[in-house]
Motif scaffolding. Sequence first.
Motif, PDB file in Angstrom:
ATOM      1  N   GLY A   1     -75.388 -44.188  19.411  1.00  0.00           N
ATOM      2  CA  GLY A   1     -74.172 -44.621  19.773  1.00  0.00           C
ATOM      3  C   GLY A   1     -73.863 -42.813  19.882  1.00  0.00           C
ATOM      4  N   GLY A   2     -74.852 -41.793  19.767  1.00  0.00           N
ATOM      5  CA  GLY A   2     -73.922 -40.397  19.090  1.00  0.00           C
ATOM      6  C   GLY A   2     -73.546 -39.792  18.470  1.00  0.00           C
ATOM      7  N   ASN A   3     -73.322 -40.713  17.550  1.00  0.00           N
ATOM      8  CA  ASN A   3     -72.579 -40.612  16.321  1.00  0.00           C
ATOM      9  C   ASN A   3     -73.108 -39.204  15.119  1.00  0.00           C
TER      10      ASN A   3
ATOM     11  N   ALA B   1     -77.713 -52.468  26.992  1.00  0.00           N
ATOM     12  CA  ALA B   1     -76.775 -52.566  26.310  1.00  0.00           C
ATOM     13  C   ALA B   1     -77.790 -52.563  24.831  1.00  0.00           C
ATOM     14  N   ALA B   2     -78.254 -52.652  24.828  1.00  0.00           N
ATOM     15  CA  ALA B   2     -79.418 -52.457  23.400  1.00  0.00           C
ATOM     16  C   ALA B   2     -79.206 -50.850  23.031  1.00  0.00           C
ATOM     17  N   ILE B   3     -79.661 -50.473  24.345  1.00  0.00           N
ATOM     18  CA  ILE B   3     -80.146 -48.485  23.468  1.00  0.00           C
ATOM     19  C   ILE B   3     -79.013 -47.954  23.316  1.00  0.00           C
ATOM     20  N   SER B   4     -77.729 -48.666  24.209  1.00  0.00           N
ATOM     21  CA  SER B   4     -75.906 -47.914  23.632  1.00  0.00           C
ATOM     22  C   SER B   4     -75.668 -48.426  22.050  1.00  0.00           C
TER      23      SER B   4
ATOM     24  N   VAL C   1     -76.959 -30.248  17.632  1.00  0.00           N
ATOM     25  CA  VAL C   1     -76.855 -30.022  19.648  1.00  0.00           C
ATOM     26  C   VAL C   1     -78.171 -30.027  19.489  1.00  0.00           C
ATOM     27  N   ILE C   2     -78.475 -29.985  20.885  1.00  0.00           N
ATOM     28  CA  ILE C   2     -79.881 -30.585  21.396  1.00  0.00           C
ATOM     29  C   ILE C   2     -79.972 -29.710  22.627  1.00  0.00           C
ATOM     30  N   ASP C   3     -81.044 -28.571  22.989  1.00  0.00           N
ATOM     31  CA  ASP C   3     -80.871 -27.924  23.901  1.00  0.00           C
ATOM     32  C   ASP C   3     -81.854 -28.925  24.906  1.00  0.00           C
TER      33      ASP C   3
END
Length: 299
Positions: free
Chosen positions: A209-211, A202-205, A215-217
Amino acid sequence: MSNIPIHERRNWLGASEVAALFGASPFTTRFELWHQKAGNIPPHDLDGDERVNAGRFLEPAIAAWASDKWEWPLANVREYLSHPKVSRMGASLDFEVTGDGEPVEIKNVDNLIFRDGEWETDGDVIVDAPMHYLIQVQHQLACRPDAGRGWLIPCVGGNRLYRMEVPRHDGLIRRIETEVAGFWESIEANRPPEPDFDTDAAAISQLYGGNGNEVIDLSDDERMRALCLAYKAAGEQEKAARKAKSAALAEIKTLMQDARCAFGPEGFCVKASHIKEGTSTRQAHWRFSVNQRKQESAQ
């Protein structure tokens, strides 16, 4: 209660938080606490927590009851205590023994949690309590260096009162002081603890948050491949489990038919609750719960 506003508590480590540094808190992990204090994720909303708000109203009544039951002079403590030597280590006391300054920590405890938890009693005396509460009282004693002991006062189920004497433990207090000082040093040096992916999800989320726009490979990352495969497999197992659960409940309903409640072997109990989702009776449905009671051991 503390006279430090909620928004300023990020700069202090209090007695109710310190158990997280020992992996003993049922509420917060060390990883979560670190990122809360570093300002990376928001702290828990204590003002919006119903149990915390209930405690603000119930604690004075429980203290008055304890004072009367044991002929014990207790006083409310309004100031926030700061440790005399360790920076940003503090404590907010519920009450104290008048004249002695001994911390008194009051807990409003659910009967089931008390019965099935880490509490042990001898009459109305507590002989053992959950570790995070014992650490909390030692932290308070660290901030009250002249007090030789503290107290835990749990009110159980709203109608039973117990108390526990918690003698000062100088060894544990030194350990707490060392951990708190090291905790703040790690924040100053920006050295976060490693997460436990089972307990820190939950803390990691909150933290990631993907905000971002980057873009990484990671197509050549073997760990990424293994984790994606594990995630996919778990999803398939979850889907199969939901299907099996639904099928089991459907067959249970055929055995119960129109019964509201059914008792089964090994302490199982199935209950149907009427749920109305709107103003129309056509929107009502039944929610079923399947629970297993603990079996009493044979005497």
